[in-house]
Design a protein around this motif. Structure first.
Motif, mmCIF file in Angstrom:
data_model
loop_
_atom_site.group_PDB
_atom_site.id
_atom_site.type_symbol
_atom_site.label_atom_id
_atom_site.label_comp_id
_atom_site.label_asym_id
_atom_site.label_seq_id
_atom_site.Cartn_x
_atom_site.Cartn_y
_atom_site.Cartn_z
ATOM 1 N N ILE A 1 -0.435 -3.211 -7.758
ATOM 2 C CA ILE A 1 1.009 -2.972 -7.831
ATOM 3 C C ILE A 1 1.733 -4.047 -8.656
ATOM 4 N N SER B 1 -4.736 6.468 -1.560
ATOM 5 C CA SER B 1 -3.970 6.822 -0.352
ATOM 6 C C SER B 1 -4.229 8.268 0.061
ATOM 7 N N GLY C 1 2.304 1.620 -3.322
ATOM 8 C CA GLY C 1 1.230 2.080 -4.212
ATOM 9 C C GLY C 1 0.997 3.574 -4.085
ATOM 10 N N SER C 2 1.155 4.080 -2.882
ATOM 11 C CA SER C 2 0.989 5.514 -2.679
ATOM 12 C C SER C 2 2.165 6.285 -3.273
ATOM 13 N N THR D 1 -3.867 3.941 -7.168
ATOM 14 C CA THR D 1 -3.342 3.574 -5.842
ATOM 15 C C THR D 1 -2.901 4.820 -5.070
ATOM 16 N N SER D 2 -2.434 5.824 -5.787
ATOM 17 C CA SER D 2 -2.051 7.065 -5.106
ATOM 18 C C SER D 2 -3.281 7.855 -4.673
ATOM 19 N N ALA E 1 0.842 -1.207 0.000
ATOM 20 C CA ALA E 1 0.000 0.000 0.000
ATOM 21 C C ALA E 1 0.875 1.254 0.000
ATOM 22 N N THR F 1 -6.542 -3.218 -3.031
ATOM 23 C CA THR F 1 -6.270 -2.505 -4.282
ATOM 24 C C THR F 1 -4.773 -2.535 -4.604
ATOM 25 N N SER F 2 -3.957 -2.259 -3.602
ATOM 26 C CA SER F 2 -2.510 -2.246 -3.837
ATOM 27 C C SER F 2 -1.971 -3.651 -4.079
#
Lengths: 520, 42
Positions: free
Chosen positions: A190, A345, A28-29, A341-342, A25, A185-186
């Protein structure tokens, strides 16, 4: 069986199921649009191969230490950005809300770029932009109005529909919660992003002229290292790329188990982010090398970054390259995955803060936070003035939002609260990388000094002329006004009392003596 | 590609991707029996 305090907290706030999910995560952010469209051009413009030296120094002396600071704050204080700051010292809560406000603003326009990428992924199949991608982007696609027209409410269906789709998807993810939404999601996106981008890089490397692009990117210009602007660019790239200093990493680290190795995890996140940037540099400049050769010009003549790279240069490459459609689908799919993914976050910072402060349910907080942001996003960024507003907001909130709050919060934590020794001891309890005096020195002196210098330079440059040549009132409202409003709103929200069920003491952890320090 | 560009590309790969590999090995070794707990998420 009685639940432990940690289990109770996890059930109340949500939590990642494991360290692996947390790391994915966080990656991903960190891995976002900037990795793909900012790093390659920044590296090329600032010494090429020689840029790796300041870049690496910036990563090790500012990026990763700052990441550790965010992790220490969230992991020790077990809260969103405002709650973590409030638990450090009540009077610093506004710093957390300032960060929350910044995230809310970024979410508004970030979604628009993902929506554009969505359209362009489909455009790639039949090269819908024709022979002039630049004219198509500003004209047929965005129907961009002249900036002097101000803010319009002339909606463009071609950007309205994908933007609505983005918001439906993102709101669904957020409503699912920390593990099933954000984490899952991540975990899925990713690896898919990595596979898609590796496939893109392989395809780009096979293009004629790719080596010329790599030559342009990696040939070192050692004399550039004497230029302080190059070093500032390296620190700026690391800072903006790692998602540090505006609440994301504080929030995410509050969702992992107390015994998690935060410093070891931070090292993985830092190097994964930079490793992906390198991959992006190779892929993007291989493609630009092809474009330069096909057009009979130098790579420097076609090199660009940001929106110009994604929506003008890449479509031109896609039109000319063998298997261009495949390159286009992979490139824009990567932008969508990295962007989503960003964005997730960024929104989580706001939702987590609202949940902590007002003790709301996950779905309730998602509705209260994401729906209004989505409405503003649609109103501002599906019209003919979208590009102008986006450019202004992005520039000002990054420089006079993220950068400013990072410098202020570091100085407050290091010098006003003198909290770094306690935070270092917390990191060292389960961390595999010992955090000692070097970290305190970097966070209290080196990093804030470098970021402050960048900030002053940006302030001077921005004050010297009207940004982008846009109308003064637009820069005042969407630039300076928005950057100032998030501070004011942050202070106002601080006036609302915390609910009785949310104590401002660090949650009990019998193994952590640092929990009793600082907040007193 | 010219030699300096090749060298710098290899250095960047070695440092960044090598650093990532080392970081992953490090964090795997530091696993303190943390189990994949399934937290209920509200």
């Amino acid at each position: 069986m009685t639940a432990t305090p940690e289990q109770t907290e996890a059930a109340r706030r949500g939590a990642f199921s494991s360290r692996r999910v947390f790391i994915l995560a966080a990656i991903g952010s960190a891995v976002g649009l900037g990795n793909i469209w900012r790093f390659p051009y920044v590296a090329y413009e600032n010494g090429g191969g020689a840029f790796i030296l300041p870049y690496l120094i910036a990563l090790l002396t500012a990026g990763i230490p700052f990441l550790f600071l965010d992790y220490a704050l969230g992991h020790r204080n077990r809260g969103s950005a405002p709650l973590s700051f409030a638990r450090l010292r009540k009077g610093t809560e506004f710093l957390g809300w300032w960060q929350v406000g910044i995230c809310a603003i970024i979410a508004i326009y970030y979604a628009a770029i993902i929506g554009w990428s969505m359209r362009y992924m489909f455009f790639s199949v039949d090269k819908a932009w024709g022979s002039d991608p630049e004219k198509f982007f500003g004209g047929e696609f965005l129907s961009a109005a002249d900036p002097s027209a101000g803010v319009t409410f002339d909606f463009v269906p071609g950007i309205l529909v994908p933007l609505l789709v983005v918001w439906v998807v993102v709101i669904a993810i957020m409503a699912l919660g920390v593990q099933k939404g954000v984490g899952a999601t991540s975990v899925i996106f990713i690896p898919v992003l990595l596979l898609a981008f590796v496939a893109l890089v392989v395809q780009a490397l096979l293009l004629p002229g790719a080596t010329e692009g790599l030559n342009a990117l990696f040939t070192p210009n050692w004399s550039a290292l004497k230029d302080t602007a190059v070093w500032a660019a390296a620190f700026g790239q690391i800072f903006f790329s790692l998602s540090i200093g505006f609440g994301i990493m504080i929030t995410y680290s509050s969702y992992v188990g107390r015994r998690t190795d935060m410093t070891g995890s931070g090292l993985v996140v830092g190097f994964a982010n930079s490793g992906f940037e390198l991959l992006c540099g190779i892929g993007v400049f291989s493609a630009l090398g092809f474009m330069a050769q096909a057009s009979g010009v130098q790579v420097g003549d076609v090199a660009s970054g940001g929106i110009g790279l994604a929506f003008i240069a890449f479509p031109a490459i896609i039109s000319q390259a063998p298997a261009g459609g495949l390159i286009g689908v992979l490139f824009f799919a990567s932008l969508i995955l990295a962007g989503l993914t960003s964005l997730v976050s960024i929104l989580e910072v706001v939702i987590s803060a609202v949940r902590d402060k007002f003790e709301m349910s996950r779905v309730g907080a998602t509705a209260v936070v994401a729906l209004p942001i989505a409405v503003v996003s649609v109103l501002l960024f599906s019209t003919t003035s979208a590009l102008t507003v986006l450019d202004i907001m992005d520039n000002f909130i990054n420089k006079f939002g993220i950068l400013l709050v990072a410098v202020v919060s570091m100085l407050v934590i290091a010098w006003a609260l003198r909290a770094l020794p306690a935070l270092a001891r917390h990191l060292n309890r389960y961390g595999s990388i010992p955090v000692r005096g070097w970290w305190v020195a970097l966070i209290s002196v080196v990093t804030p000094a470098v970021l402050a210098l960048i900030l002053v330079k940006e302030l001077r440059d921005t004050a010297a002329e009207t940004y982008g040549g846009y109308p003064d009132w637009m820069v005042a409202v969407f630039g300076w006004g928005v950057a100032a409003a998030v501070v004011v709103v942050g202070v106002l929200v601080t006036l609302v009392r915390w609910r009785p069920d949310t104590p401002l003491t660090v949650p009990e952890d019998e193994t952590d003596p640092t929990a009793l320090e600082v907040a007193r | 590609m010219n030699a300096p560009a090749i060298v710098m590309m290899l250095v960047a790969m070695l440092v960044l991707w090598g650093g990532l590999a080392v970081a992953i090995v490090n964090v795997s070794r530091s696993d303190r029996g943390e189990v994949a707990e399934a937290h209920r998420d509200l």
